[in-house]
Design a protein around this motif. Structure first.
Motif, short mmCIF file in Angstrom:
data_model
loop_
_atom_site.label_atom_id
_atom_site.label_comp_id
_atom_site.label_asym_id
_atom_site.label_seq_id
_atom_site.Cartn_x
_atom_site.Cartn_y
_atom_site.Cartn_z
N THR A 1 21.07 -17.18 -22.81
CA THR A 1 22.11 -16.88 -21.82
C THR A 1 21.54 -16.02 -20.69
O THR A 1 21.86 -16.23 -19.51
N ALA A 2 20.71 -15.04 -21.03
CA ALA A 2 20.13 -14.16 -20.01
C ALA A 2 19.26 -14.94 -19.04
O ALA A 2 19.13 -14.56 -17.86
N ASP A 3 18.66 -16.04 -19.50
CA ASP A 3 17.81 -16.84 -18.60
C ASP A 3 18.63 -17.51 -17.50
O ASP A 3 18.05 -17.98 -16.51
N LEU A 4 19.94 -17.55 -17.64
CA LEU A 4 20.79 -18.15 -16.61
C LEU A 4 21.03 -17.19 -15.44
O LEU A 4 21.54 -17.62 -14.40
N TYR A 5 20.70 -15.93 -15.59
CA TYR A 5 21.02 -14.91 -14.60
C TYR A 5 19.76 -14.43 -13.88
O TYR A 5 18.64 -14.67 -14.34
N PRO A 6 19.95 -13.75 -12.73
CA PRO A 6 18.78 -13.27 -11.97
C PRO A 6 17.98 -12.24 -12.75
O PRO A 6 18.48 -11.56 -13.65
N LYS A 7 16.72 -12.09 -12.35
CA LYS A 7 15.81 -11.10 -12.92
C LYS A 7 15.23 -10.27 -11.79
O LYS A 7 14.88 -10.81 -10.73
N ILE A 8 15.15 -8.98 -11.99
CA ILE A 8 14.55 -8.07 -11.01
C ILE A 8 13.35 -7.42 -11.67
O ILE A 8 13.46 -6.85 -12.76
N ARG A 9 12.22 -7.49 -10.97
CA ARG A 9 10.99 -6.90 -11.49
C ARG A 9 10.45 -5.91 -10.48
O ARG A 9 10.31 -6.23 -9.28
N LEU A 10 10.17 -4.70 -10.92
CA LEU A 10 9.57 -3.66 -10.10
C LEU A 10 8.07 -3.67 -10.31
O LEU A 10 7.59 -3.78 -11.44
N THR A 11 7.33 -3.56 -9.21
CA THR A 11 5.87 -3.57 -9.29
C THR A 11 5.29 -2.51 -8.37
O THR A 11 5.89 -2.14 -7.35
N SER A 12 4.16 -2.01 -8.74
CA SER A 12 3.40 -1.10 -7.88
C SER A 12 1.94 -1.22 -8.24
O SER A 12 1.59 -1.55 -9.38
N SER A 13 1.08 -0.98 -7.26
CA SER A 13 -0.36 -1.06 -7.50
C SER A 13 -1.09 -0.14 -6.54
O SER A 13 -0.58 0.21 -5.47
N ILE A 14 -2.29 0.26 -6.91
CA ILE A 14 -3.16 1.06 -6.08
C ILE A 14 -4.57 0.53 -6.24
O ILE A 14 -4.98 0.15 -7.35
N THR A 15 -5.28 0.45 -5.12
CA THR A 15 -6.63 -0.11 -5.14
C THR A 15 -7.55 0.78 -4.31
O THR A 15 -7.20 1.19 -3.19
N GLN A 16 -8.70 1.08 -4.83
CA GLN A 16 -9.76 1.80 -4.12
C GLN A 16 -10.89 0.80 -3.89
O GLN A 16 -11.40 0.22 -4.84
N GLY A 17 -11.27 0.61 -2.60
CA GLY A 17 -12.34 -0.33 -2.29
C GLY A 17 -13.31 0.25 -1.28
O GLY A 17 -12.90 0.88 -0.31
N SER A 18 -14.58 0.05 -1.51
CA SER A 18 -15.58 0.63 -0.62
C SER A 18 -16.88 -0.15 -0.72
O SER A 18 -17.14 -0.81 -1.74
N LEU A 19 -17.67 -0.05 0.37
CA LEU A 19 -18.98 -0.69 0.36
C LEU A 19 -20.02 0.18 -0.34
O LEU A 19 -21.11 -0.30 -0.64
N LYS A 20 -19.67 1.43 -0.57
CA LYS A 20 -20.57 2.35 -1.26
C LYS A 20 -19.83 2.97 -2.43
O LYS A 20 -18.67 3.35 -2.31
N VAL A 21 -20.56 3.14 -3.53
CA VAL A 21 -19.95 3.73 -4.71
C VAL A 21 -19.50 5.15 -4.45
O VAL A 21 -18.44 5.59 -4.89
N GLY A 22 -20.27 5.89 -3.66
CA GLY A 22 -19.93 7.27 -3.38
C GLY A 22 -18.66 7.43 -2.58
O GLY A 22 -18.02 8.48 -2.63
N ASP A 23 -18.28 6.41 -1.81
CA ASP A 23 -17.05 6.49 -1.01
C ASP A 23 -15.84 5.86 -1.70
O ASP A 23 -14.77 5.76 -1.11
N LEU A 24 -16.04 5.44 -2.95
CA LEU A 24 -15.03 4.62 -3.61
C LEU A 24 -13.72 5.37 -3.81
O LEU A 24 -12.63 4.78 -3.71
N PHE A 25 -13.78 6.68 -4.08
CA PHE A 25 -12.56 7.41 -4.41
C PHE A 25 -12.07 8.29 -3.26
O PHE A 25 -11.25 9.18 -3.47
N GLY A 26 -12.55 8.03 -2.08
CA GLY A 26 -12.05 8.75 -0.93
C GLY A 26 -10.70 8.22 -0.48
O GLY A 26 -10.31 7.08 -0.79
N TYR A 27 -9.99 9.04 0.31
CA TYR A 27 -8.66 8.64 0.75
C TYR A 27 -8.72 7.41 1.65
O TYR A 27 -7.85 6.55 1.58
N ASP A 28 -9.76 7.34 2.47
CA ASP A 28 -9.87 6.21 3.40
C ASP A 28 -10.11 4.89 2.67
O ASP A 28 -9.93 3.81 3.26
N ALA A 29 -10.53 4.95 1.41
CA ALA A 29 -10.80 3.72 0.65
C ALA A 29 -9.60 3.28 -0.16
O ALA A 29 -9.70 2.31 -0.92
#
Length: 490
Positions: free
Chosen positions: A325-353
Motif C-alpha cells: 500500500t505504501a508503494d502507491l504513495y509518494p516518497k521523499i528522500r533527503l540527501t546531502s554530500s560533501i566532496t574534497q577534490g584537488s590536484l595535489k594531496v596536500g591541498d585536498l582538505f583545504g576550504y577551496d577544495a
C-alpha cells in the motif's frame, strides 16, 4: 521584507509541516491475533476419556515433558540428541538467518552513509570546450591527477510507513522461524522417546519369545521323558518339536526390527550407528504414573509451536499489505554530500577544495499499468491464504489431541484386557500341566495352553508399548515444553 509577507511565509511553512506530519502515517491493516477458540475440550460426543490424561488450565511443568516417563536413560539420550542433532543445527541456523534479515531491514530503513575516496589520472580535451589556442599558438591538452575524498548521506522519510511495515514483516518472519525451531525441538524429543519405547517394546517381545522357546524346549524334554516311560506317543513328540521350531522363527524378524530401531535412534542423536550404542531400554523402566496434563484449547493455540508459527506467518502477510500500500504513495528522500577534490594531496582538505550539496527529492507513481494495485491485491490474497492456513493448523492440532486422547483411552482398556487374558492363560496352563502329569489330559492341550500364555505375554508387551507411545504423542500434540533448563542437575 514586510511583516505581512513574513507572516504569510511562516503560515505556509507551518501548514506544510502540518501536512507532512499528518502524512507520516503507517498505512495498511494493523495485525491482531486471532481470537482464542471457544471450545472447552477436544473430545467428540461419545469419545471415552482416558484416566492417564486430564484437562488442566495450568499445565506448567517443573521440567521437560519426558521426565514424566521416569527414565534417566531416556533423559540422557534426549540431551545428547538436543546437543548433536543435525536437524536442530539446521533449524537454529535458519533462525539466525531470519534474525539477520530483520537486522538488514532495520538497517536499510535508517540513514545511509557512504564514503568515497578516489585517485584519477585524466587528460582534459580543451577543444571539446572550444579552446583551440591564441593566434598561431595551439593549446596542448593538459594531463593531471585528481585526488578526491567525500561522502554522502541519504534518508527516506518513510511518510506512509512502508519501511516500518517491512521491518514488522521481517520481525514476524523471524518469530515464525523461531516457532518452527521450537517445533523441530519438540518433534525431535518426541521421536527420540518414541524410538526408546519401540526399543523397549521389541525387547519385551523378544524376552517373551525367548521364554516361549524355553517353555517349548521344556515341553520337548517332558515328552521325551514321558515317551521313554511309555506314557506318550510319537505324535506328541512331533507336535512339541514342531511348536519349538515354529516359535524359533519369530526371533529373527524381532531382532531385525530392534536393530533398525536402535539405528534410527542413533541417527536422531546425531551419530552413525557404528559410532554410538543405544541403551537397552526396558518397559519396566518407562512408567507413566501421573496423568498427562492437557492444555485447554484456548491455551493450546498460545503454546503449540506450529500454531504460533502459522500466526506469525499471518502477521508477516498482513504487514506485506502495508508495504504494498505504501508503494502507491509518494516518497521523499533527503540527501546531502560533501566532496574534497584537488590536484595535489596536500591541498585536498583545504576550504577551496571543498564542495557540498543538500537536497530533497520526491518520487510518486503516475502510471504503471495497475501493477502496484495488483501487487497490493496480491498481498491481500496472500494474507487471506495465511489466515486459512492458520485455521487449518488449529483444526489439525485439535484433531491430533483428540486422536491421542482416544488412543490412550483405548490403550488403557486394551492393556487391562490383555492382563486379564494373560492371567487366565497362566491358570489354564497350570491346570493343563497338572492334568497331563497325572495322566488325565492330552499333551496337545498343554501345547495349546502354553501357546496362549506366550501369545499373551507378547500381546501385553505390545499393549504397554502402545500406551507409552500414545502418551508421547499426546505430549507432542499438546505442545509440551521440551526445554531442559529446569531439569534437575542443570
Amino acid at each position: 521584507m514586510s511583516l505581512s509577507t513574513r507572516s504569510r511565509r511562516r503560515a505556509l511553512l507551518g501548514a506544510s509541516l502540518s501536512i507532512l506530519l499528518t502524512a507520516c502515517a503507517t498505512v495498511g491493516p494493523d495485525f491482531r491475533s486471532p481470537d482464542a477458540p471457544s471450545a472447552g475440550g477436544y473430545a467428540m460426543a461419545g469419545d471415552a476419556a482416558p484416566e492417564a490424561a486430564r484437562l488442566d488450565p495450568a499445565t506448567a511443568a517443573s521440567g521437560p515433558w519426558w521426565g514424566a516417563l521416569g527414565s534417566p536413560e531416556l533423559d540422557a539420550v534426549i540431551r545428547q540428541a538436543i546437543a548433536g542433532s543435525p536437524t536442530l543445527a539446521e533449524a537454529d541456523a535458519t533462525l539466525r538467518q531470519a534474525r539477520s534479515a530483520l537486522a538488514q531491514a532495520r538497517g536499510e530503513a535508517g540513514p545511509q552513509a557512504d564514503l568515497n575516496v578516489g585517485v584519477r589520472r585524466e587528460r582534459a580535451n580543451l577543444q571539446a570546450f572550444g579552446f583551440t589556442g591564441f593566434g598561431d599558438m595551439q593549446l596542448e591538452n593538459p594531463t593531471f591527477t585528481l585526488y578526491s575524498v567525500g561522502g554522502g548521506v541519504g534518508y527516506d522519510l518513510d511518510l506512509f510507513g512502508g519501511e516500518r511495515r517491512r521491518i514488522e514483516g521481517a520481525a514476524a518472519r523471524m518469530e515464525a522461524q523461531a516457532r518452527r525451531a521450537e517445533a523441530a525441538y519438540l518433534t525431535l524429543t518426541a521421536n527420540v522417546a518414541l524410538q526408546a519405547v519401540t526399543i523397549a517394546t521389541l525387547q519385551a517381545q523378544i524376552d517373551a519369545t525367548e521364554q516361549m522357546i524355553a517353555a517349548d524346549q521344556a515341553n520337548v524334554e517332558l515328552v521325551r521323558k514321558a515317551n521313554a516311560l511309555g506314557g506318550s506317543t510319537s505324535t506328541a513328540r512331533v507336535a512339541a518339536q514342531s511348536q519349538l521350531e515354529q516359535d524359533r522363527t519369530l526371533l529373527p524378524p524381532l531382532r531385525a526390527q530392534l536393530a533398525a530401531a536402535r539405528h534410527a535412534l542413533a541417527v536422531l542423536v546425531g551419530h552413525a550407528p557404528a559410532d554410538w550404542t543405544a541403551p537397552d531400554f526396558q518397559l519396566s523402566h518407562l512408567t507413566l504414573a501421573a496423568p498427562v496434563p492437557v492444555a485447554l484449547p484456548s491455551e493450546l493455540v498460545r503454546r503449540r509451536p506450529d500454531i504460533l508459527a502459522a500466526e506469525a506467518e499471518l502477521h508477516a502477510a498482513t504487514a506485506d499489505i502495508g508495504v504494498a500500500t505504501a508503494d502507491l504513495y509518494p516518497k521523499i528522500r533527503l540527501t546531502s554530500s560533501i566532496t574534497q577534490g584537488s590536484l595535489k594531496v596536500g591541498d585536498l582538505f583545504g576550504y577551496d577544495a571543498s564542495g557540498w550539496d543538500i537536497g530533497a527529492g520526491l518520487t510518486a507513481p503516475l502510471f504503471n499499468g495497475g501493477a502496484l494495485k495488483a501487487r497490493r491485491q496480491q498481498a491481500r490474497e496472500a494474507a487471506g491464504a495465511a489466515s486459512a492456513r492458520y485455521q487449518q493448523t488449529v483444526l489439525t492440532a485439535f484433531a491430533q489431541v483428540a486422536d491421542a486422547l482416544t488412543a490412550l483411552s483405548a490403550d488403557e482398556d486394551s492393556r487391562a484386557a490383555h492382563q486379564r487374558s494373560l492371567s487366565q492363560a497362566d491358570e489354564n496352563l497350570r491346570l493343563a500341566k497338572v492334568a497331563y502329569e497325572r495322566g488325565g489330559g492330552a499333551f496337545l492341550e498343554v501345547l495349546d495352553a502354553q501357546r496362549r500364555v506366550n501369545e499373551g505375554r507378547a500381546s501385553l508387551a505390545r499393549a504397554e508399548g502402545q500406551r507409552l507411545a500414545d502418551a508421547v504423542r499426546l505430549f507432542a500434540a499438546t505442545g509440551a515444553d521440551w526445554r531442559i533448563e529446569a531439569a534437575a542437575g542443570d
